[in-house]
Design a protein around this motif. Sequence first.
Motif, PDB file in Angstrom:
ATOM      1  N   ILE A 133      51.265  48.716  47.366  1.00  0.00           N
ATOM      2  CA  ILE A 133      52.330  48.101  46.627  1.00  0.00           C
ATOM      3  C   ILE A 133      51.861  46.804  46.260  1.00  0.00           C
ATOM      4  O   ILE A 133      52.055  46.361  44.838  1.00  0.00           O
ATOM      5  CB  ILE A 133      53.698  48.608  47.094  1.00  0.00           C
ATOM      6  CG1 ILE A 133      54.126  50.052  46.979  1.00  0.00           C
ATOM      7  CG2 ILE A 133      54.674  47.524  46.174  1.00  0.00           C
ATOM      8  CD1 ILE A 133      55.587  50.242  47.716  1.00  0.00           C
ATOM      9  N   ARG A 134      51.626  46.075  47.382  1.00  0.00           N
ATOM     10  CA  ARG A 134      51.193  44.562  47.003  1.00  0.00           C
ATOM     11  C   ARG A 134      49.965  44.750  45.942  1.00  0.00           C
ATOM     12  O   ARG A 134      49.980  43.783  45.206  1.00  0.00           O
ATOM     13  CB  ARG A 134      51.028  44.107  48.052  1.00  0.00           C
ATOM     14  CG  ARG A 134      50.390  42.477  47.802  1.00  0.00           C
ATOM     15  CD  ARG A 134      50.220  41.553  49.204  1.00  0.00           C
ATOM     16  NE  ARG A 134      49.853  40.294  48.932  1.00  0.00           N
ATOM     17  CZ  ARG A 134      50.088  39.380  48.292  1.00  0.00           C
ATOM     18  NH1 ARG A 134      51.474  39.430  48.018  1.00  0.00           N
ATOM     19  NH2 ARG A 134      49.732  38.072  47.952  1.00  0.00           N
ATOM     20  N   SER A 135      48.788  45.322  46.146  1.00  0.00           N
ATOM     21  CA  SER A 135      47.927  45.549  45.390  1.00  0.00           C
ATOM     22  C   SER A 135      48.138  45.614  43.913  1.00  0.00           C
ATOM     23  O   SER A 135      47.859  44.966  42.797  1.00  0.00           O
ATOM     24  CB  SER A 135      46.918  46.725  45.731  1.00  0.00           C
ATOM     25  OG  SER A 135      46.492  46.350  47.127  1.00  0.00           O
ATOM     26  N   VAL A 136      49.191  46.817  43.576  1.00  0.00           N
ATOM     27  CA  VAL A 136      49.347  47.045  42.458  1.00  0.00           C
ATOM     28  C   VAL A 136      50.145  46.047  41.692  1.00  0.00           C
ATOM     29  O   VAL A 136      50.157  45.791  40.295  1.00  0.00           O
ATOM     30  CB  VAL A 136      49.867  48.407  42.065  1.00  0.00           C
ATOM     31  CG1 VAL A 136      48.693  49.620  42.529  1.00  0.00           C
ATOM     32  CG2 VAL A 136      50.965  48.791  42.918  1.00  0.00           C
ATOM     33  N   ASN A 137      51.130  45.466  42.417  1.00  0.00           N
ATOM     34  CA  ASN A 137      52.007  44.604  41.696  1.00  0.00           C
ATOM     35  C   ASN A 137      51.214  43.300  41.316  1.00  0.00           C
ATOM     36  O   ASN A 137      51.441  42.578  40.213  1.00  0.00           O
ATOM     37  CB  ASN A 137      53.108  44.043  42.810  1.00  0.00           C
ATOM     38  CG  ASN A 137      54.258  45.006  42.855  1.00  0.00           C
ATOM     39  OD1 ASN A 137      54.631  45.717  41.961  1.00  0.00           O
ATOM     40  ND2 ASN A 137      55.050  45.108  44.089  1.00  0.00           N
ATOM     41  N   THR A 138      50.084  43.037  42.326  1.00  0.00           N
ATOM     42  CA  THR A 138      49.385  41.854  41.755  1.00  0.00           C
ATOM     43  C   THR A 138      48.730  42.237  40.522  1.00  0.00           C
ATOM     44  O   THR A 138      48.590  41.296  39.487  1.00  0.00           O
ATOM     45  CB  THR A 138      48.255  41.720  42.927  1.00  0.00           C
ATOM     46  OG1 THR A 138      48.811  41.347  44.077  1.00  0.00           O
ATOM     47  CG2 THR A 138      47.529  40.365  42.650  1.00  0.00           C
ATOM     48  N   VAL A 139      48.047  43.411  40.273  1.00  0.00           N
ATOM     49  CA  VAL A 139      47.528  43.544  38.990  1.00  0.00           C
ATOM     50  C   VAL A 139      48.501  43.567  37.816  1.00  0.00           C
ATOM     51  O   VAL A 139      48.427  43.100  36.680  1.00  0.00           O
ATOM     52  CB  VAL A 139      47.115  45.256  38.983  1.00  0.00           C
ATOM     53  CG1 VAL A 139      46.639  45.691  37.700  1.00  0.00           C
ATOM     54  CG2 VAL A 139      45.991  45.388  39.786  1.00  0.00           C
ATOM     55  N   LEU A 140      49.502  43.996  38.099  1.00  0.00           N
ATOM     56  CA  LEU A 140      50.920  43.867  36.950  1.00  0.00           C
ATOM     57  C   LEU A 140      51.042  42.488  36.688  1.00  0.00           C
ATOM     58  O   LEU A 140      51.377  42.276  35.504  1.00  0.00           O
ATOM     59  CB  LEU A 140      52.193  44.673  37.374  1.00  0.00           C
ATOM     60  CG  LEU A 140      51.873  46.387  37.326  1.00  0.00           C
ATOM     61  CD1 LEU A 140      52.967  46.813  38.221  1.00  0.00           C
ATOM     62  CD2 LEU A 140      51.477  46.916  36.358  1.00  0.00           C
ATOM     63  N   GLU A 141      51.266  41.593  37.522  1.00  0.00           N
ATOM     64  CA  GLU A 141      51.496  40.186  37.236  1.00  0.00           C
ATOM     65  C   GLU A 141      50.422  39.537  36.870  1.00  0.00           C
ATOM     66  O   GLU A 141      50.525  38.478  36.065  1.00  0.00           O
ATOM     67  CB  GLU A 141      51.829  39.637  38.793  1.00  0.00           C
ATOM     68  CG  GLU A 141      53.139  40.048  39.200  1.00  0.00           C
ATOM     69  CD  GLU A 141      53.508  39.426  40.631  1.00  0.00           C
ATOM     70  OE1 GLU A 141      54.486  39.931  41.217  1.00  0.00           O
ATOM     71  OE2 GLU A 141      52.481  38.958  41.281  1.00  0.00           O
ATOM     72  N   ASN A 142      49.088  40.207  36.683  1.00  0.00           N
ATOM     73  CA  ASN A 142      47.940  39.213  36.283  1.00  0.00           C
ATOM     74  C   ASN A 142      47.365  40.146  35.145  1.00  0.00           C
ATOM     75  O   ASN A 142      46.166  39.492  34.805  1.00  0.00           O
ATOM     76  CB  ASN A 142      46.974  39.092  37.276  1.00  0.00           C
ATOM     77  CG  ASN A 142      47.487  38.184  38.231  1.00  0.00           C
ATOM     78  OD1 ASN A 142      47.212  36.742  38.368  1.00  0.00           O
ATOM     79  ND2 ASN A 142      48.015  38.546  39.514  1.00  0.00           N
ATOM     80  N   ILE A 143      47.696  41.120  34.645  1.00  0.00           N
ATOM     81  CA  ILE A 143      46.992  41.913  33.741  1.00  0.00           C
ATOM     82  C   ILE A 143      46.946  41.329  32.381  1.00  0.00           C
ATOM     83  O   ILE A 143      45.811  41.441  31.646  1.00  0.00           O
ATOM     84  CB  ILE A 143      47.870  43.362  33.671  1.00  0.00           C
ATOM     85  CG1 ILE A 143      46.945  44.267  32.838  1.00  0.00           C
ATOM     86  CG2 ILE A 143      49.187  42.970  32.694  1.00  0.00           C
ATOM     87  CD1 ILE A 143      45.819  44.427  33.450  1.00  0.00           C
ATOM     88  N   GLU A 144      47.733  40.076  32.073  1.00  0.00           N
ATOM     89  CA  GLU A 144      47.427  39.483  30.683  1.00  0.00           C
ATOM     90  C   GLU A 144      46.323  38.717  30.678  1.00  0.00           C
ATOM     91  O   GLU A 144      45.703  38.056  29.952  1.00  0.00           O
ATOM     92  CB  GLU A 144      48.483  38.633  30.445  1.00  0.00           C
ATOM     93  CG  GLU A 144      49.915  39.422  30.128  1.00  0.00           C
ATOM     94  CD  GLU A 144      49.434  40.759  28.906  1.00  0.00           C
ATOM     95  OE1 GLU A 144      48.771  40.544  27.976  1.00  0.00           O
ATOM     96  OE2 GLU A 144      49.850  41.852  29.151  1.00  0.00           O
ATOM     97  N   ASN A 145      45.742  38.244  32.119  1.00  0.00           N
ATOM     98  CA  ASN A 145      44.502  37.299  32.214  1.00  0.00           C
ATOM     99  C   ASN A 145      43.196  38.325  31.847  1.00  0.00           C
ATOM    100  O   ASN A 145      42.253  37.776  31.663  1.00  0.00           O
ATOM    101  CB  ASN A 145      44.247  37.132  33.737  1.00  0.00           C
ATOM    102  CG  ASN A 145      45.501  36.059  34.197  1.00  0.00           C
ATOM    103  OD1 ASN A 145      45.838  35.139  33.274  1.00  0.00           O
ATOM    104  ND2 ASN A 145      45.870  36.174  35.230  1.00  0.00           N
TER     105      ASN A 145
END
Length: 616
Positions: A133-145
């Motif tokens: 869950i931490r991994s995919v939350n990190t993706v969702l928080e940074n996807i605009e980069n």
Amino acid sequence: MKTYINKVLLLFIAATTTIVSCEEYLDVSPELGISEEEVFTDYFSTRGVVDRANYLIQNYVYSDTDWSSEIGVMSDEGQVSHSKFPQHYVYNSGVWMNSGARELGGMQFESAGAEYHGNDHQTEPVSKAFLAIRSVNTVLENIENLKEYPTELGYTEQELKDQLIGQSYFLKGFHYFQIIRRYGGFPIMSKTYSTTQDFDEVRPTYLQSTDSLVADLDKAIQLLPEQWNDQNKGRSTKTSARALKAMVLLYAASPLMNPDLNPYGSNSRTYNKTYAEKAAKAGAEAINGLPASGHEMFSMENYTDNWYSRDSGFPKEAIIQAPQSRHTDPNGSGRAGQGWFLPQYAGGWLAESQPTQNAVDWFETADGYDVNDPEAISSGSFDPANPYENRDPRFRTLISVQGDDMYEGLPNPGNKNIRILNAKPNGWHYKFETNKKKIFTGYYHKGKYNWPGCDKWNRSKGWYRSFPHIRVPQLYLDYAEAVNEAYGPNGVAPGSSLTAVQAINIVRNRANMPNVLAKYTTDKDTFRKRIYNERAVELYFEFHRWHDLRRWKLSKEVLGEGTIYGADIKDVGGQTVYDKKPMLGAIRVFEDKHYWYPFPSKVMDIMSKFEQNPGW
């Protein structure tokens, strides 16, 4: 206190990010001078973070030892044969509080979250869920980069971005479900947390947690493809998210998850009709999407391809599948499968599991009668003197019984006493097991996890192992249960013309079984028993039974003292007599409090708002 809560309860959610791609690890370390922003600029490194969460899906048949697969013997479908293992002195003795044992250790035993790295016996689904869950939350928080996209994958930049977001929401939902199905309502982890986060908050209800989970799955359904190209087979699809949504909502409709309808300590088992309707609708949408997804059921002749095959890749029935492991390498040792499912004399563990008589009795006669139905005998469908004949074809495909040649067609072993299963008191197998001071049920596994030549003599290689978490038949079973509770046996869900009875018959007919007999479909309560039984048969030893009994609030009744049976086969007056008997040492202690897993006392001692589960 905040740091401790995060360390023990969240299990590494603030750990250094480790990115796992399909081919290799990319360890992002401060010493490398790589920033988080740089990681998420590139498509492949971003996809690697998503793939880490995919890799953390529990694979119960990951290794040759199958050390992680004890959950089946916590229910009534299997019995572990030796008392030295945790199944006796932890799980089945009811001593769960502060346990670091696998399955129960997700909130306690931090190293249970360790990723495989050759140490797979440490794996534990809930511990890994927090990491994922931490991994995919990190993706969702940074996807605009994300700025650097490949051109060789056959998708547009927008499609690639949507796929990453869709997979992230799906994997977040899958792993969050692993937490709540065991522990109940749990704080909704909608972001990555720092070590200063205070996690002492009021727990949401199970239904509130479910609503959040379903919202994530709805986002996944919008963004995921119906199918992937050949380079990406096995990734989550719209059907994966739809099927998980149906399962999640069915759980939410179940008696255990609705304490307002079924108070703690009561014997009431009422479904939540509103959530049953939602589950039925979700199931209909998932079933309607099957043709576009490419998922379909094997013929009965190829039934075991769901679990092992000479061909690599994912079985076409597998809607959600644990990633295949390196131990499936056809050039490997050939030992995979020797752990829990192979008898000790053939190379398995001292504490191998064995099918119970309880499980054997779930398989109907070939004419569709419950073997405990008096009409099964009076009609001639079931012969107690020849109990293993004229039965559901899945029975003899999955379980070895008295008189079976367990090595048919194989050159070894040459000892006929080993080849032919003899569970009588004077029989070779009975004597072997009891002389080892082991519990013997009279049966052995085959079919799902033991392929031809999976033994210490033949050591057959070239087989790829699979562990599906949701197969196509389960989708029909989930739909049938939800529709029956919402609309009755002959009701249908919105958007479907399929009745609950018809859905069950699709699963049965694939197994060359007749439609459910009309006498078992007269009303919701009667048909519910056949739905429960069909799940036990079709999903046998796929580790659903334990959770099904809990959500139905039947564990306390089904797993009571003296309820786990083995075969009792004897020669009397020159005739073989078949019976069953409670197995000595087959411990099952289950009280009301065991319906939910406990949070460790060292965590609860420093909580003020966060509530412990009932009875602990």
